[in-house]
Write a protein that holds these residues in place. Structure first.
Motif, PDB file in Angstrom:
ATOM      1  N   ILE A   1       0.861  -1.187   0.000  1.00  0.00           N
ATOM      2  CA  ILE A   1       0.000   0.000   0.000  1.00  0.00           C
ATOM      3  C   ILE A   1       0.893   1.232   0.000  1.00  0.00           C
ATOM      4  N   ASN A   2       0.304   2.399  -0.106  1.00  0.00           N
ATOM      5  CA  ASN A   2       1.070   3.634  -0.094  1.00  0.00           C
ATOM      6  C   ASN A   2       1.725   3.813   1.278  1.00  0.00           C
ATOM      7  N   PRO A   3       3.043   3.990   1.341  1.00  0.00           N
ATOM      8  CA  PRO A   3       3.701   4.119   2.646  1.00  0.00           C
ATOM      9  C   PRO A   3       3.315   5.382   3.399  1.00  0.00           C
ATOM     10  N   GLY A   4       2.712   6.354   2.726  1.00  0.00           N
ATOM     11  CA  GLY A   4       2.274   7.569   3.391  1.00  0.00           C
ATOM     12  C   GLY A   4       0.873   7.473   3.962  1.00  0.00           C
ATOM     13  N   SER A   5       0.230   6.333   3.784  1.00  0.00           N
ATOM     14  CA  SER A   5      -1.149   6.171   4.258  1.00  0.00           C
ATOM     15  C   SER A   5      -1.184   5.896   5.752  1.00  0.00           C
ATOM     16  N   ARG A   6      -2.380   5.872   6.300  1.00  0.00           N
ATOM     17  CA  ARG A   6      -2.602   5.521   7.701  1.00  0.00           C
ATOM     18  C   ARG A   6      -3.549   4.332   7.744  1.00  0.00           C
ATOM     19  N   ILE A   7      -3.290   3.385   8.630  1.00  0.00           N
ATOM     20  CA  ILE A   7      -4.105   2.181   8.752  1.00  0.00           C
ATOM     21  C   ILE A   7      -4.997   2.315   9.984  1.00  0.00           C
ATOM     22  N   VAL A   8      -6.302   2.168   9.754  1.00  0.00           N
ATOM     23  CA  VAL A   8      -7.279   2.226  10.827  1.00  0.00           C
ATOM     24  C   VAL A   8      -7.757   0.799  11.087  1.00  0.00           C
TER      25      VAL A   8
END
Length: 134
Positions: free
Chosen positions: A80-87
């Motif tokens: 996934i995009n490394p700049g994303s956040r996982i909820v």
């Protein structure tokens, strides 16, 4: 670049206000911690929140609650995009059939606030119920 992001955010708000929400773009791992990351969108509606993958059946998220927000690991950042956040979320009402489960939803930071409005943390729901009226 900042003007582009502001314009994109205002266009999204206009679409939502017009009643044609396009959902929150995301990557999802269902059940949490297992399987592959799949593309899709999280939609809200009168029946509650649901995740609609690009291919496959929608997954309803009744009573969805966010249990945590984190950055992706190095291994997850390759998928996934490394700049994303996982909820990390739990959902289900614990009905007769025992339906419920866990899901991880990866969104970009600009969409994080919108997602947390759909699947709020448990303490946010409790704090609004416990606040005294002025």
């Amino acid at each position: 670049m900042i003007d582009f992001l502001r314009r994109k955010r205002s266009e999204r708000r206009e679409r939502i206000a017009a009643g044609t929400p396009d959902g929150i773009p995301c990557m999802v791992r269902h059940p949490a911690g297992a399987g592959r990351w799949r593309m899709g969108r999280v939609f809200t509606g009168p029946g509650g929140a649901r995740w609609v993958p690009r291919r496959g059946e929608p997954v309803p998220l009744p009573g969805g609650r966010a249990t945590g927000v984190r950055a992706p690991s190095v291994k997850e950042g390759m998928a996934i995009n490394p700049g994303s956040r996982i909820v990390s979320c739990t959902y289900g009402t614990g009905g007769v059939d025992g339906s419920g489960g866990t899901i991880e939803i990866a969104v970009m930071p600009l969409d994080l606030r919108e997602l947390l409005a759909v699947v709020p943390p448990p303490d946010a729901a409790d704090s609004t119920a416990d606040t005294p009226a002025p």
